[in-house]
Write a protein that holds these residues in place. Structure first.
Motif, PDB file in Angstrom:
ATOM      1  N   THR A 140       0.738  -1.340  -0.009  1.00  0.00           N
ATOM      2  CA  THR A 140       0.022  -0.015   0.046  1.00  0.00           C
ATOM      3  C   THR A 140       0.861   1.291   0.085  1.00  0.00           C
ATOM      4  N   PHE A 141       2.142   1.106   0.399  1.00  0.00           N
ATOM      5  CA  PHE A 141       2.671   2.613   0.374  1.00  0.00           C
ATOM      6  C   PHE A 141       3.609   3.029  -0.730  1.00  0.00           C
ATOM      7  N   GLY A 148       0.182  -5.430   3.119  1.00  0.00           N
ATOM      8  CA  GLY A 148      -0.106  -4.084   4.085  1.00  0.00           C
ATOM      9  C   GLY A 148      -1.254  -4.276   4.861  1.00  0.00           C
ATOM     10  N   GLU A 167      -3.668  -0.501   9.598  1.00  0.00           N
ATOM     11  CA  GLU A 167      -4.521   0.495   9.180  1.00  0.00           C
ATOM     12  C   GLU A 167      -4.103   2.070   9.860  1.00  0.00           C
ATOM     13  N   GLU A 182      -1.318   3.413  10.789  1.00  0.00           N
ATOM     14  CA  GLU A 182      -0.255   4.001  10.121  1.00  0.00           C
ATOM     15  C   GLU A 182      -0.832   4.616   8.775  1.00  0.00           C
ATOM     16  N   HIS A 183      -1.507   4.117   8.113  1.00  0.00           N
ATOM     17  CA  HIS A 183      -2.021   4.713   7.021  1.00  0.00           C
ATOM     18  C   HIS A 183      -2.827   5.948   7.278  1.00  0.00           C
ATOM     19  N   THR A 184      -3.769   5.862   8.114  1.00  0.00           N
ATOM     20  CA  THR A 184      -4.545   7.049   8.722  1.00  0.00           C
ATOM     21  C   THR A 184      -3.645   8.176   9.277  1.00  0.00           C
ATOM     22  N   ILE A 214      -2.136   7.759   4.072  1.00  0.00           N
ATOM     23  CA  ILE A 214      -2.019   6.881   2.990  1.00  0.00           C
ATOM     24  C   ILE A 214      -3.130   5.829   2.727  1.00  0.00           C
ATOM     25  N   PHE A 273      -5.824   3.296   2.425  1.00  0.00           N
ATOM     26  CA  PHE A 273      -6.084   1.788   2.806  1.00  0.00           C
ATOM     27  C   PHE A 273      -7.085   1.165   2.402  1.00  0.00           C
ATOM     28  N   ARG A 286      -6.661  -5.414  -0.964  1.00  0.00           N
ATOM     29  CA  ARG A 286      -5.529  -5.264  -0.747  1.00  0.00           C
ATOM     30  C   ARG A 286      -4.564  -6.491  -1.487  1.00  0.00           C
TER      31      ARG A 286
END
Length: 307
Positions: A78-79, A107, A110, A112-114, A118, A120, A124
């Motif tokens: 996801t990154f 990934g 969640e 760290e995405h928020t 990024i 999510f 995936r």
């Protein structure tokens, strides 16, 4: 059995700390230095001084080391867009003289995405499958030819598929506990299958699934390397084991049950049990990155007994 050092910098480590550990990894004759790919700490760790990017870190280490393998467990799909990731990894491979390996996963974290804006997505795993096709396809395309891809999530048109890695083939690691889709994906794309934080019994079961998937795909099961990632806590005596466990906020009995903990003899014995079910490589999750004496003990008292 290969032993590699596996770090979790999101829990709190700057680049200089990682460089110190990577240099110790090389000097102490471990096979490789790998790191997680996360941007937010987990559990009670404060994460200070803040996250370091996995591939920027590995680019720096590529120039500061000479022998050890370098890679991720696991880069989050996801990154980074797959075309960009293929460029980044190929460049770091060039910078290292051909010592890079790519662990790629879907990934999952969640938070760290928020925290960093990024996306999510819900689906995936399908994205991961397309990413693997794109990254490997770009690397495999002959110089002077182009690469195109039309998928559900990604579309590439007439990519020059550059740059090329230093290695003829960058090893790709796929891992996880999934019973069906993960083994199938590993059978198609992986050079190594890794199962993280699993018992001997669960490792044997999952390795069996991957072997069966490889054979069903017309591939020899022995073409893949089978590996584990396990937390490590070794001491010369019970007091040293207890001290190291306390330093990482873990219980000794729990570590012995779920990781590699105890005296060098105890750890060698448990590694032998993993080897007996097919594991030929173990990533030692080192959580106290300032305790270089720990690495020295493992190098001197555990590594030589593994053949």
């Amino acid at each position: 059995m290969d032993l590699r050092i596996f770090t979790e910098p999101q829990q709190g480590a700057d680049y200089d700390t990682l460089l110190t550990v990577a240099r110790a990894t090389e000097e102490l004759d471990f096979d490789g230095f790998f790191r997680s790919d996360h941007y937010v700490s987990m559990g009670s760790a404060d994460g200070l001084p803040g996250p370091t990017d996995a591939w920027i870190t590995l680019a720096g280490l590529a120039r500061e080391t000479k022998r050890i393998r370098l890679g991720t467990l696991m880069t989050a799909g996801t990154f980074r867009l797959p075309g960009v990731l293929a460029i980044q990894v190929a460049q770091v491979d060039q910078m290292s003289g051909g010592r890079v390996e790519l662990g790629l996963g879907a990934g999952w974290f969640e938070e760290e995405h928020t925290a960093y804006g990024i996306p999510f997505p819900k689906e995936r795993f399908g994205r991961l499958e397309e990413q693997l096709a794109i990254v490997t396809g770009l690397w495999e395309t002959e110089v002077g030819k182009t690469f195109s891809f039309e998928g559900r999530y990604y579309r590439l048109v007439d990519s020059p598929a550059l740059p090329k890695p230093a290695q003829a083939k960058i090893p790709v690691l796929i891992g996880g506990h999934g019973a069906s889709r993960t083994p199938r994906l590993a059978a198609r794309y992986a050079d190594e299958f890794n199962i993280p934080f699993a018992s001997v019994e669960d490792s044997e079961r999952q390795f069996g699934r991957v072997r069966a998937a490889a054979e069903a795909a017309g591939r020899a099961a022995g073409d893949l390397v089978y590996s584990n990632a396990l937390v490590v806590c070794v001491g010369k005596d019970d007091a040293e084991v207890a001290r190291r466990a306390a330093a990482i906020g873990r219980d000794v009995d729990e570590l012995k049950a779920n990781g590699l903990a105890g005296s060098p003899a105890e750890v060698v014995d448990k590694l032998g049990r993993y080897a007996a079910v097919g594991s030929s490589r173990v990533y030692l999750q080192v959580l106290d990155l300032h305790d270089l004496d720990h690495l020295e003990l493992i190098s001197a008292r555990v590594r030589p007994q593994l053949g």
